[in-house]
Every structure is written in structure tokens, then in C-alpha cells.
Scaffold this motif. Structure first.
Motif, PDB file in Angstrom:
ATOM      1  N   VAL A  64      74.980  26.202  59.024  1.00  0.00           N
ATOM      2  CA  VAL A  64      74.952  26.325  60.481  1.00  0.00           C
ATOM      3  C   VAL A  64      73.574  25.880  60.949  1.00  0.00           C
ATOM      4  CG1 VAL A  64      75.116  27.888  62.455  1.00  0.00           C
ATOM      5  CG2 VAL A  64      76.588  28.246  60.461  1.00  0.00           C
ATOM      6  N   ALA A  65      73.521  24.999  61.932  1.00  0.00           N
ATOM      7  CA  ALA A  65      72.248  24.538  62.479  1.00  0.00           C
ATOM      8  C   ALA A  65      71.738  25.546  63.506  1.00  0.00           C
ATOM      9  CB  ALA A  65      72.400  23.163  63.114  1.00  0.00           C
ATOM     10  N   GLU A  66      70.431  25.753  63.507  1.00  0.00           N
ATOM     11  CA  GLU A  66      69.840  26.714  64.441  1.00  0.00           C
ATOM     12  C   GLU A  66      70.145  26.344  65.888  1.00  0.00           C
ATOM     13  OE1 GLU A  66      65.439  28.178  66.023  1.00  0.00           O
ATOM     14  OE2 GLU A  66      65.609  27.147  64.087  1.00  0.00           O
ATOM     15  N   VAL A  67      70.019  25.062  66.225  1.00  0.00           N
ATOM     16  CA  VAL A  67      70.237  24.649  67.614  1.00  0.00           C
ATOM     17  C   VAL A  67      71.672  24.924  68.044  1.00  0.00           C
ATOM     18  CG1 VAL A  67      70.787  22.262  66.947  1.00  0.00           C
ATOM     19  CG2 VAL A  67      69.957  22.750  69.255  1.00  0.00           C
ATOM     20  N   ASP A  68      72.638  24.745  67.143  1.00  0.00           N
ATOM     21  CA  ASP A  68      74.035  25.035  67.476  1.00  0.00           C
ATOM     22  C   ASP A  68      74.248  26.526  67.668  1.00  0.00           C
ATOM     23  OD1 ASP A  68      74.538  22.354  67.216  1.00  0.00           O
ATOM     24  OD2 ASP A  68      75.313  22.493  65.178  1.00  0.00           O
ATOM     25  N   PHE A  69      73.626  27.325  66.816  1.00  0.00           N
ATOM     26  CA  PHE A  69      73.797  28.770  66.897  1.00  0.00           C
ATOM     27  C   PHE A  69      73.175  29.311  68.182  1.00  0.00           C
ATOM     28  CE2 PHE A  69      72.973  33.217  65.351  1.00  0.00           C
ATOM     29  CZ  PHE A  69      74.300  33.553  65.144  1.00  0.00           C
ATOM     30  N   VAL A  70      72.038  28.766  68.595  1.00  0.00           N
ATOM     31  CA  VAL A  70      71.398  29.195  69.842  1.00  0.00           C
ATOM     32  C   VAL A  70      72.303  28.874  71.028  1.00  0.00           C
ATOM     33  CG1 VAL A  70      69.466  28.743  71.407  1.00  0.00           C
ATOM     34  CG2 VAL A  70      69.037  29.071  68.967  1.00  0.00           C
ATOM     35  N   ARG A  71      72.915  27.709  71.025  1.00  0.00           N
ATOM     36  CA  ARG A  71      73.825  27.349  72.119  1.00  0.00           C
ATOM     37  C   ARG A  71      75.030  28.276  72.165  1.00  0.00           C
ATOM     38  NH1 ARG A  71      73.305  20.960  70.608  1.00  0.00           N
ATOM     39  NH2 ARG A  71      71.369  20.545  71.768  1.00  0.00           N
ATOM     40  N   LEU A  72      75.526  28.644  71.000  1.00  0.00           N
ATOM     41  CA  LEU A  72      76.655  29.581  70.965  1.00  0.00           C
ATOM     42  C   LEU A  72      76.243  30.943  71.504  1.00  0.00           C
ATOM     43  CD1 LEU A  72      79.589  30.141  70.037  1.00  0.00           C
ATOM     44  CD2 LEU A  72      78.624  30.884  67.852  1.00  0.00           C
ATOM     45  N   LEU A  73      75.069  31.422  71.100  1.00  0.00           N
ATOM     46  CA  LEU A  73      74.594  32.724  71.585  1.00  0.00           C
ATOM     47  C   LEU A  73      74.326  32.706  73.084  1.00  0.00           C
ATOM     48  CD1 LEU A  73      72.144  33.906  68.760  1.00  0.00           C
ATOM     49  CD2 LEU A  73      74.553  34.481  69.085  1.00  0.00           C
ATOM     50  N   SER A  74      73.953  31.569  73.625  1.00  0.00           N
ATOM     51  CA  SER A  74      73.712  31.492  75.070  1.00  0.00           C
ATOM     52  C   SER A  74      74.998  31.709  75.854  1.00  0.00           C
ATOM     53  CB  SER A  74      73.094  30.142  75.436  1.00  0.00           C
ATOM     54  OG  SER A  74      74.034  29.098  75.290  1.00  0.00           O
ATOM     55  N   ILE A  75      76.145  31.462  75.217  1.00  0.00           N
ATOM     56  CA  ILE A  75      77.433  31.742  75.845  1.00  0.00           C
ATOM     57  C   ILE A  75      77.810  33.211  75.654  1.00  0.00           C
ATOM     58  CG2 ILE A  75      79.879  31.124  75.913  1.00  0.00           C
ATOM     59  CD1 ILE A  75      77.976  28.913  76.809  1.00  0.00           C
ATOM     60  N   VAL A  91      69.590  32.055  60.410  1.00  0.00           N
ATOM     61  CA  VAL A  91      70.117  30.700  60.461  1.00  0.00           C
ATOM     62  C   VAL A  91      68.944  29.767  60.247  1.00  0.00           C
ATOM     63  CG1 VAL A  91      71.276  28.970  61.858  1.00  0.00           C
ATOM     64  CG2 VAL A  91      71.984  31.357  62.023  1.00  0.00           C
ATOM     65  N   GLU A  92      69.020  28.968  59.188  1.00  0.00           N
ATOM     66  CA  GLU A  92      67.882  28.165  58.737  1.00  0.00           C
ATOM     67  C   GLU A  92      66.699  29.108  58.512  1.00  0.00           C
ATOM     68  OE1 GLU A  92      67.480  24.912  61.519  1.00  0.00           O
ATOM     69  OE2 GLU A  92      69.174  23.845  60.636  1.00  0.00           O
ATOM     70  N   ASN A  93      65.575  28.892  59.219  1.00  0.00           N
ATOM     71  CA  ASN A  93      64.404  29.765  59.006  1.00  0.00           C
ATOM     72  C   ASN A  93      64.144  30.685  60.187  1.00  0.00           C
ATOM     73  OD1 ASN A  93      63.781  28.679  56.447  1.00  0.00           O
ATOM     74  ND2 ASN A  93      62.721  26.953  57.388  1.00  0.00           N
ATOM     75  N   THR A  94      65.167  30.967  60.960  1.00  0.00           N
ATOM     76  CA  THR A  94      65.016  31.782  62.158  1.00  0.00           C
ATOM     77  C   THR A  94      65.898  33.028  62.077  1.00  0.00           C
ATOM     78  OG1 THR A  94      64.551  29.808  63.480  1.00  0.00           O
ATOM     79  CG2 THR A  94      65.186  31.796  64.680  1.00  0.00           C
ATOM     80  N   LEU A  95      65.347  34.137  62.540  1.00  0.00           N
ATOM     81  CA  LEU A  95      66.071  35.408  62.550  1.00  0.00           C
ATOM     82  C   LEU A  95      66.562  35.716  63.967  1.00  0.00           C
ATOM     83  CD1 LEU A  95      63.688  37.593  60.335  1.00  0.00           C
ATOM     84  CD2 LEU A  95      65.825  36.488  59.635  1.00  0.00           C
ATOM     85  N   PHE A  96      67.783  36.202  64.041  1.00  0.00           N
ATOM     86  CA  PHE A  96      68.393  36.617  65.300  1.00  0.00           C
ATOM     87  C   PHE A  96      68.842  38.069  65.147  1.00  0.00           C
ATOM     88  CE2 PHE A  96      68.965  32.104  64.729  1.00  0.00           C
ATOM     89  CZ  PHE A  96      68.697  31.552  65.972  1.00  0.00           C
ATOM     90  N   LEU A 105      77.965  20.745  74.665  1.00  0.00           N
ATOM     91  CA  LEU A 105      79.264  21.416  74.674  1.00  0.00           C
ATOM     92  C   LEU A 105      80.042  21.138  73.389  1.00  0.00           C
ATOM     93  CD1 LEU A 105      80.207  20.806  78.399  1.00  0.00           C
ATOM     94  CD2 LEU A 105      79.792  23.036  77.326  1.00  0.00           C
ATOM     95  N   LEU A 106      79.906  19.943  72.838  1.00  0.00           N
ATOM     96  CA  LEU A 106      80.545  19.664  71.557  1.00  0.00           C
ATOM     97  C   LEU A 106      79.918  20.493  70.449  1.00  0.00           C
ATOM     98  CD1 LEU A 106      81.073  15.779  71.585  1.00  0.00           C
ATOM     99  CD2 LEU A 106      82.808  17.575  71.728  1.00  0.00           C
ATOM    100  N   SER A 107      78.620  20.722  70.555  1.00  0.00           N
ATOM    101  CA  SER A 107      77.935  21.579  69.595  1.00  0.00           C
ATOM    102  C   SER A 107      78.518  22.989  69.625  1.00  0.00           C
ATOM    103  CB  SER A 107      76.434  21.612  69.918  1.00  0.00           C
ATOM    104  OG  SER A 107      75.764  22.573  69.141  1.00  0.00           O
ATOM    105  N   VAL A 108      78.712  23.528  70.829  1.00  0.00           N
ATOM    106  CA  VAL A 108      79.318  24.858  70.978  1.00  0.00           C
ATOM    107  C   VAL A 108      80.755  24.849  70.486  1.00  0.00           C
ATOM    108  CG1 VAL A 108      80.070  26.581  72.660  1.00  0.00           C
ATOM    109  CG2 VAL A 108      77.819  25.522  72.888  1.00  0.00           C
ATOM    110  N   LEU A 109      81.483  23.821  70.832  1.00  0.00           N
ATOM    111  CA  LEU A 109      82.898  23.738  70.478  1.00  0.00           C
ATOM    112  C   LEU A 109      83.094  23.708  68.965  1.00  0.00           C
ATOM    113  CD1 LEU A 109      85.749  23.522  71.632  1.00  0.00           C
ATOM    114  CD2 LEU A 109      85.456  21.046  71.713  1.00  0.00           C
ATOM    115  N   LYS A 110      82.257  22.968  68.268  1.00  0.00           N
ATOM    116  CA  LYS A 110      82.379  22.881  66.810  1.00  0.00           C
ATOM    117  C   LYS A 110      82.151  24.238  66.154  1.00  0.00           C
ATOM    118  CE  LYS A 110      81.014  18.019  66.512  1.00  0.00           C
ATOM    119  NZ  LYS A 110      79.965  17.046  66.097  1.00  0.00           N
TER     120      LYS A 110
END
Length: 266
Positions: free
Chosen positions: A110-121, A63-68, A139-144
Motif C-alpha cells: 500500500v502506498a502512503e499517498v494512496d492511504f492518506v487519500r483514503l483516510l481523508s474520505i 504504511v511504508e515508513n509512516t505511522l497512522f 480519485l482513481l487512487s482512492v478507488l483502487k
């Protein structure tokens, strides 16, 4: 949001042989397995996420320049979109993408910050501190993102967390309408609007939508007919009495009943 699975050409840098139908020797089979387990060097323009590049993961996502590196089964369990987009890993074979850092599965738009918040859930045990999305913005970031991936359980959890936060009723109604959340949870917001003395402005009306605005306007009119002028409300009715009248009117106009508080899922 678009999920892109880049299938490499047969002679491209990501091309990897699927295990042949027949193995000539046990030694050749072991060699293939060991080569799969070895980590390839990470491309210089990419970095591994500190928390969500998990040793036990079996799918690598960019996601962007980060690997998960995460568990594919967890993604499949929560998202029918990802389940249909990313095939399950078959025993004895390699996926076309997502098996090493040079050939990750790329999520576009997909924005990295949004994806990190989703993974934290999805993977709370990986958090170095017990911090989960807690603000309206988070929470809106996760919801989207959960809505894009059709992650209904995550959507429900984010919704209940949002329901517990102090959100202006007009903004809350707009959020609920945008993401098609449980309308029964809006009962307190409609009750608050029913009792407000301030007139509804044009921006408020546009945020509410015609259907909600019509019902809110009707409930406010009924409320004023019942309780009279503002000074009468202050001198003759207690806060509890005014609240009960507003709740009864909203229940009648919106054909809804107050719901018991539910425990947040996050």
C-alpha cells in the motif's frame, strides 16, 4: 494488495501480556492500564503522520515508513476485509499488534499517498484544509484502494465524483469496466462516441473491449443512417436534434436509459 497482520512471537519485542484471568490486586490492574496508555518511543526509521496520527485513535497502522493512529471501529464499519483481518479490541485486553509505535499493524503493498487519500474520505474532520481527492488521478487512487478493501460506500462516492469530471469517454468506459462500476452512468459517454466523426482506432477498440466496441460501432452506423453526411448534420439538424437522435439510438442498442444527475457523496 495484501494486508499483513504480523503476529509477534511470544518472546518477541511486540509480545504483550493479555490481561490475566485473575488479578491479584487492584494496584496491579491499574499498573497494567497505565503502562498501556503511555506512548512508547517511535522507532527512528518511522514517522507519525501529521494529520492522521489521531490522539483518540485506538489502532496504529504502518504504511511504508509512516505511522497512522485511527479509529478501528471506522475501519471495521467500512471494510469487511479489515473487519475479518483485524479482530475488534476486547475490553480488558491488549491487541497483539497496533497498540504502540513499536508494534504497528503493517499494511504491505500500500502506498502512503494512496492511504492518506483514503483516510481523508474516512476521517474528513482531520483535514487541516477542506481538500479532498478531486482530480482523476487522486480519485482513481482512492478507488483502487477502496476496491482492495471492499469499501463499497467509498467506491460509490469516488465513482460519482469521477462521473462529474470531464473524462474522455473511451477512458471513462475503460475505468468503469476495470472497477465494475455502475454501467448506467456511462450513457453520456456512449452518446458522445455515437456522434464522433473520427474513426475508432485499434487502441480505442482495445480499451473499449469487444462487447462495448461492437455496440458502439452499431450505434455509430445507425446514427449516420439517420442523420446522413456530416455537412447535412451541420446544415439541417440542430445540436439538440442530433443529441436526441444519438440518445435514442444508444438507448436502443445498449438497452439503457439516461439517469438523473446524482449529488456527489464526497
Amino acid at each position: 494488495m495484501t494486508v499483513v497482520v504480523e503476529t509477534p512471537a511470544s518472546d518477541g519485542p511486540c509480545a504483550q501480556p493479555v490481561v490475566p484471568q485473575e488479578d491479584s490486586t487492584t494496584q496491579a490492574r491499574s499498573k497494567r492500564k497505565s503502562s498501556y496508555k503511555r506512548r512508547s518511543p517511535t522507532p527512528p526509521h518511522l514517522k507519525r503522520h501529521k494529520q492522521f496520527y489521531m490522539h483518540e485513535g485506538n489502532i496504529i497502522i504502518q504504511v511504508e515508513n509512516t505511522l497512522f493512529r485511527v479509529s478501528l471501529s471506522v475501519l471495521h464499519e467500512n471494510s469487511p476485509i479489515l473487519q475479518s483481518t483485524i479482530p475488534p479490541i476486547q475490553s480488558g485486553s491488549l491487541p497483539l499488534v497496533g497498540f504502540n509505535d513499536k508494534c504497528p499493524l503493517i499494511l504491505r503493498e500500500v502506498a502512503e499517498v494512496d492511504f492518506v487519500r483514503l483516510l481523508s474520505i474516512l476521517f474528513p474532520s482531520q483535514l487541516q484544509s477542506p481538500k479532498k481527492p478531486a482530480t482523476i488521478h487522486e480519485l482513481l487512487s482512492v478507488l483502487k484502494l477502496a476496491t482492495s478493501f471492499q469499501m463499497e460506500r467509498v467506491r460509490a462516492a469516488a465513482m460519482l465524483e469521477l462521473h462529474q469530471l470531464p473524462i474522455d469517454p473511451i477512458r471513462k468506459i475503460a475505468i468503469w469496466e476495470e472497477f465494475r462500476l455502475d454501467p448506467d452512468l456511462l450513457f453520456p459517454s456512449f452518446v458522445e462516441l455515437c456522434q464522433r466523426s473520427e474513426p475508432l482506432t485499434l487502441p480505442m477498440t482495445m480499451s473499449l473491449g469487444i462487447r462495448n466496441f461492437t455496440k458502439v460501432a452499431a450505434s455509430r452506423d445507425y446514427y449516420r443512417q439517420r442523420v446522413g453526411c456530416i455537412e447535412c448534420r451541420r446544415t439541417m439538424l440542430s445540436v439538440e436534434e442530433s443529441q436526441k437522435i444519438a440518445e435514442g439510438i444508444v438507448a436502443l442498442v445498449f438497452a439503457k436509459k439516461p439517469m438523473a444527475n446524482e449529488k456527489p457523496l464526497l
